[in-house]
Design a protein around this motif. Structure first.
Motif, mmCIF file in Angstrom:
data_model
loop_
_atom_site.group_PDB
_atom_site.id
_atom_site.type_symbol
_atom_site.label_atom_id
_atom_site.label_comp_id
_atom_site.label_asym_id
_atom_site.label_seq_id
_atom_site.Cartn_x
_atom_site.Cartn_y
_atom_site.Cartn_z
ATOM 1 N N HIS A 84 23.030 -28.873 26.570
ATOM 2 C CA HIS A 84 21.417 -28.269 25.690
ATOM 3 C C HIS A 84 20.807 -29.065 26.516
ATOM 4 O O HIS A 84 21.166 -30.078 26.547
ATOM 5 C CB HIS A 84 21.910 -28.876 23.970
ATOM 6 N N LEU A 85 20.335 -28.590 27.057
ATOM 7 C CA LEU A 85 19.259 -29.481 28.266
ATOM 8 C C LEU A 85 17.643 -28.781 27.097
ATOM 9 O O LEU A 85 17.230 -27.419 27.051
ATOM 10 C CB LEU A 85 19.110 -28.522 29.061
ATOM 11 N N THR A 86 16.581 -29.997 27.126
ATOM 12 C CA THR A 86 15.035 -29.537 26.189
ATOM 13 C C THR A 86 13.970 -30.731 27.421
ATOM 14 O O THR A 86 14.599 -32.049 27.294
ATOM 15 C CB THR A 86 15.445 -30.261 24.716
ATOM 16 N N VAL A 87 12.896 -29.775 27.205
ATOM 17 C CA VAL A 87 12.664 -30.346 28.212
ATOM 18 C C VAL A 87 11.301 -30.153 27.545
ATOM 19 O O VAL A 87 10.071 -29.263 26.713
ATOM 20 C CB VAL A 87 11.343 -28.671 29.093
ATOM 21 N N GLU A 88 10.507 -31.307 26.983
ATOM 22 C CA GLU A 88 9.386 -31.467 26.126
ATOM 23 C C GLU A 88 7.600 -32.640 27.277
ATOM 24 O O GLU A 88 8.815 -33.132 28.092
ATOM 25 C CB GLU A 88 9.636 -32.911 25.093
ATOM 26 N N TYR A 89 7.188 -31.736 27.268
ATOM 27 C CA TYR A 89 5.786 -32.247 27.903
ATOM 28 C C TYR A 89 4.604 -32.849 27.091
ATOM 29 O O TYR A 89 4.147 -31.596 26.228
ATOM 30 C CB TYR A 89 5.938 -31.718 29.023
ATOM 31 N N SER A 90 3.452 -32.786 27.361
ATOM 32 C CA SER A 90 2.518 -33.194 27.151
ATOM 33 C C SER A 90 1.051 -31.951 27.191
ATOM 34 O O SER A 90 1.371 -31.520 28.340
ATOM 35 C CB SER A 90 1.680 -33.912 27.163
ATOM 36 N N SER A 91 1.241 -31.882 26.267
ATOM 37 C CA SER A 91 -0.177 -30.297 26.353
ATOM 38 C C SER A 91 -0.859 -30.302 27.159
ATOM 39 O O SER A 91 -1.328 -29.589 27.689
ATOM 40 C CB SER A 91 -0.576 -29.385 25.352
ATOM 41 N N ASN A 92 -1.919 -31.958 27.594
ATOM 42 C CA ASN A 92 -2.676 -31.992 28.895
ATOM 43 C C ASN A 92 -1.855 -31.458 29.958
ATOM 44 O O ASN A 92 -2.714 -31.771 31.011
ATOM 45 C CB ASN A 92 -2.895 -33.195 28.813
ATOM 46 N N LEU A 93 -0.551 -31.119 30.471
ATOM 47 C CA LEU A 93 -0.172 -30.681 32.076
ATOM 48 C C LEU A 93 -0.402 -29.192 31.847
ATOM 49 O O LEU A 93 0.502 -27.741 31.639
ATOM 50 C CB LEU A 93 1.326 -30.931 31.751
ATOM 51 N N SER A 94 -1.939 -28.877 32.215
ATOM 52 C CA SER A 94 -2.177 -27.636 32.385
ATOM 53 C C SER A 94 -1.270 -26.442 33.309
ATOM 54 O O SER A 94 -1.164 -27.694 33.739
ATOM 55 C CB SER A 94 -3.987 -27.230 32.177
ATOM 56 N N GLY A 95 -0.180 -25.890 32.962
ATOM 57 C CA GLY A 95 -0.423 -24.913 34.498
ATOM 58 C C GLY A 95 1.336 -25.404 34.372
ATOM 59 O O GLY A 95 1.416 -24.657 35.269
ATOM 60 N N PHE A 96 1.988 -26.118 33.054
ATOM 61 C CA PHE A 96 2.890 -26.640 33.210
ATOM 62 C C PHE A 96 4.391 -25.019 33.552
ATOM 63 O O PHE A 96 3.945 -24.493 32.564
ATOM 64 C CB PHE A 96 3.942 -27.504 32.091
ATOM 65 N N PRO A 97 4.160 -25.401 34.210
ATOM 66 C CA PRO A 97 5.910 -24.293 35.167
ATOM 67 C C PRO A 97 6.792 -23.739 34.442
ATOM 68 O O PRO A 97 8.333 -24.362 34.101
ATOM 69 C CB PRO A 97 6.263 -24.304 36.544
ATOM 70 N N GLU A 98 6.826 -23.392 33.010
ATOM 71 C CA GLU A 98 7.627 -23.822 32.349
ATOM 72 C C GLU A 98 9.059 -22.721 32.517
ATOM 73 O O GLU A 98 10.218 -22.810 32.624
ATOM 74 C CB GLU A 98 7.623 -23.053 30.432
ATOM 75 N N ARG A 103 9.573 -32.650 41.871
ATOM 76 C CA ARG A 103 8.954 -31.296 42.798
ATOM 77 C C ARG A 103 7.858 -30.481 41.958
ATOM 78 O O ARG A 103 7.418 -30.357 41.970
ATOM 79 C CB ARG A 103 10.237 -30.840 42.765
ATOM 80 N N LEU A 104 8.659 -30.416 40.249
ATOM 81 C CA LEU A 104 7.277 -29.476 39.762
ATOM 82 C C LEU A 104 6.118 -29.972 38.943
ATOM 83 O O LEU A 104 6.173 -28.994 38.457
ATOM 84 C CB LEU A 104 8.769 -28.025 38.998
ATOM 85 N N THR A 105 6.276 -31.143 38.231
ATOM 86 C CA THR A 105 5.330 -31.606 37.307
ATOM 87 C C THR A 105 4.173 -31.272 37.693
ATOM 88 O O THR A 105 4.281 -31.580 39.117
ATOM 89 C CB THR A 105 5.984 -32.932 36.580
ATOM 90 N N PRO A 106 3.013 -31.025 37.346
ATOM 91 C CA PRO A 106 1.582 -31.031 37.643
ATOM 92 C C PRO A 106 1.842 -32.172 37.874
ATOM 93 O O PRO A 106 1.710 -33.188 36.557
ATOM 94 C CB PRO A 106 1.068 -29.231 36.936
ATOM 95 N N GLN A 107 0.137 -32.199 38.966
ATOM 96 C CA GLN A 107 -0.056 -33.238 38.508
ATOM 97 C C GLN A 107 -1.685 -34.116 38.748
ATOM 98 O O GLN A 107 -2.762 -34.329 39.721
ATOM 99 C CB GLN A 107 0.325 -34.219 39.779
ATOM 100 N N PRO A 108 -2.165 -33.710 37.501
ATOM 101 C CA PRO A 108 -3.379 -33.173 37.776
ATOM 102 C C PRO A 108 -4.292 -34.435 37.914
ATOM 103 O O PRO A 108 -3.617 -35.666 37.481
ATOM 104 C CB PRO A 108 -4.046 -32.925 36.079
ATOM 105 N N GLU A 109 -5.272 -34.168 38.537
ATOM 106 C CA GLU A 109 -6.248 -35.327 39.118
ATOM 107 C C GLU A 109 -6.539 -36.030 37.014
ATOM 108 O O GLU A 109 -7.129 -35.490 36.849
ATOM 109 C CB GLU A 109 -7.352 -35.146 39.974
ATOM 110 N N GLN A 152 10.067 -21.072 35.656
ATOM 111 C CA GLN A 152 10.703 -21.876 36.785
ATOM 112 C C GLN A 152 10.745 -23.529 36.611
ATOM 113 O O GLN A 152 11.919 -23.066 37.275
ATOM 114 C CB GLN A 152 9.186 -22.040 37.768
ATOM 115 N N MET A 153 11.153 -24.410 35.765
ATOM 116 C CA MET A 153 11.286 -25.351 35.453
ATOM 117 C C MET A 153 12.725 -24.687 34.841
ATOM 118 O O MET A 153 13.813 -26.055 35.623
ATOM 119 C CB MET A 153 10.621 -26.167 34.623
ATOM 120 N N LEU A 154 12.808 -24.669 33.598
ATOM 121 C CA LEU A 154 14.309 -24.127 33.154
ATOM 122 C C LEU A 154 15.365 -23.537 34.060
ATOM 123 O O LEU A 154 15.727 -24.093 34.558
ATOM 124 C CB LEU A 154 13.558 -23.126 32.351
ATOM 125 N N ALA A 155 14.762 -21.913 35.120
ATOM 126 C CA ALA A 155 15.425 -22.198 36.351
ATOM 127 C C ALA A 155 15.732 -23.127 37.170
ATOM 128 O O ALA A 155 16.805 -22.423 37.357
ATOM 129 C CB ALA A 155 14.303 -21.036 37.075
#
Length: 119
Positions: A3-17, A90-96, A19-22
């Motif tokens: 089982h793989l669970t990706v948790e992230y903070s909602s302030n990462l707009s545009g998080f590529p769910e 590689r895939l995590t957004p890095q907002p300024e 693509q990340m899962l794939a």
């Protein structure tokens, strides 16, 4: 299993769910430790309520937990962590203006009590 669970903070707009899962599914199932790709269940969960340290702004996180049946060697677990971390980097957004913390956790599931069926 696994089982793989990706948790992230909602302030990462545009998080590529999707693509990340794939890509995480591809990298995890490419391990010789995984006998059947069909066994992997993965999901993303965005958290609107969260805290990173004591500051209320400028911080974000992505945490991946991979749960595996017990019995894997420390080297196999490290390999999973490194594979997953490479995809996150590689895939995590890095907002300024945001510092993003990435973490990976490998968790053993109790083999004798785990039940899985296919219907």
């Amino acid at each position: 299993m696994p089982h793989l669970t990706v948790e992230y903070s909602s302030n990462l707009s545009g998080f590529p769910e999707a693509q990340m899962l794939a890509e995480l599914n591809q990298t995890v199932t490419a391990s010789p430790e995984i006998a059947d790709e069909f066994d992997l269940k993965s999901r993303c969960v965005a958290h609107a309520s969260y805290a990173v340290g004591t500051q209320t702004a400028g911080r974000a996180f992505v945490h991946v937990q991979l749960r595996l049946l017990s019995g894997r060697s420390p080297e196999a677990k490290l390999d999973f962590s490194q594979r997953i971390a490479a995809v996150l980097r590689r895939l995590t957004p890095q907002p300024e203006g945001l510092v993003v913390q990435l973490s990976v956790e490998i968790v053993d599931m109790d083999r004798p009590s785990y039940i899985k069926d296919r219907l």
